[in-house]
Design an enzyme around this catalytic site. Structure first.
Site, PDB file in Angstrom:
ATOM      1  N   GLU A  78      39.634  45.384  23.705  1.00 32.63           N
ATOM      2  CA  GLU A  78      40.494  44.358  24.176  1.00 32.63           C
ATOM      3  C   GLU A  78      41.067  43.493  22.877  1.00 32.63           C
ATOM      4  O   GLU A  78      40.088  43.328  22.103  1.00 32.63           O
ATOM      5  CB  GLU A  78      40.031  43.258  25.276  1.00 32.63           C
ATOM      6  CG  GLU A  78      38.703  43.307  25.856  1.00 32.63           C
ATOM      7  CD  GLU A  78      38.365  42.033  26.623  1.00 32.63           C
ATOM      8  OE1 GLU A  78      38.818  41.179  26.305  1.00 32.63           O
ATOM      9  OE2 GLU A  78      37.539  42.304  27.364  1.00 32.63           O
ATOM     10  N   HIS A 103      43.312  37.614  32.496  1.00 29.16           N
ATOM     11  CA  HIS A 103      42.337  36.990  33.358  1.00 29.16           C
ATOM     12  C   HIS A 103      42.921  36.347  34.603  1.00 29.16           C
ATOM     13  O   HIS A 103      43.936  35.854  34.497  1.00 29.16           O
ATOM     14  CB  HIS A 103      41.388  35.916  32.642  1.00 29.16           C
ATOM     15  CG  HIS A 103      40.213  36.220  31.729  1.00 29.16           C
ATOM     16  ND1 HIS A 103      39.188  36.939  32.155  1.00 29.16           N
ATOM     17  CD2 HIS A 103      40.385  36.461  30.317  1.00 29.16           C
ATOM     18  CE1 HIS A 103      38.316  37.259  31.099  1.00 29.16           C
ATOM     19  NE2 HIS A 103      38.917  37.063  30.120  1.00 29.16           N
TER      20      HIS A 103
END
Length: 160
Positions: free
Chosen positions: A103, A144
């Site tokens: 990521e 998120h």
């Protein structure tokens, strides 16, 4: 070395997703007005439906920042994600099974690249670029879900 195919793919993703909005820590994700769906759904709408000149300019800036983060960063990303995990099967460009993924934080600020060596650690923000570990082949942009007042916590979902 990053392949031409990866660079071309990244240069075309600007039209594939909406401009992300900045979420302050004091603004809970559930009250932010963002539309978040499950991975089985259509993803997340991070911007309005009216593509104004400002939104188009911001989207172009975001794409340039993603390219800068992926191509100019000497580090290999934040964490290793297994490509056999069910959590990544809904990426816009899923990798082959067995590939290691990383990521990379995505920022809205111009020329911002995450500093992996800073102490204390920088706030990476809720948005992440997912790419293969070795070739840095683009797999998708995720965010998120946020927990309470922390937009950097919780499960991930695909950004469109």
């Amino acid at each position: 070395m990053v392949s031409f195919k990866a660079i071309l793919t990244l240069s075309l993703i600007g039209a594939a997703f909406a401009t992300p909005i900045e979420q302050r820590a004091a603004e809970p994700v559930e009250d932010s007005g963002a539309v978040a769906n499950s991975p089985e759904g259509s993803g997340m709408d991070l911007g309005g439906t009216d593509p104004t000149a400002d939104a188009i300019e911001e989207r172009g800036l975001l794409v340039r920042n993603i390219l800068r983060q992926l191509l100019n960063n000497k580090q290999s990303g934040l964490t290793i994600i297994s490509s056999t995990s069910n959590a990544i099967t809904w990426l816009s460009r899923p990798p082959r099974r067995g590939r290691s993924l990383r990521e990379y934080p995505v920022f809205q600020q111009h020329h911002k690249v995450y500093n992996y060596n800073s102490r204390p650690k920088e706030n990476p923000g809720p948005f992440r670029l997912i790419a293969t570990k070795d070739s840095r082949h683009f797999c998708g942009i995720i965010s998120h879900d946020g927990i309470g007042h922390n937009p950097n916590a919780g499960l991930f979902h695909l950004c469109k």
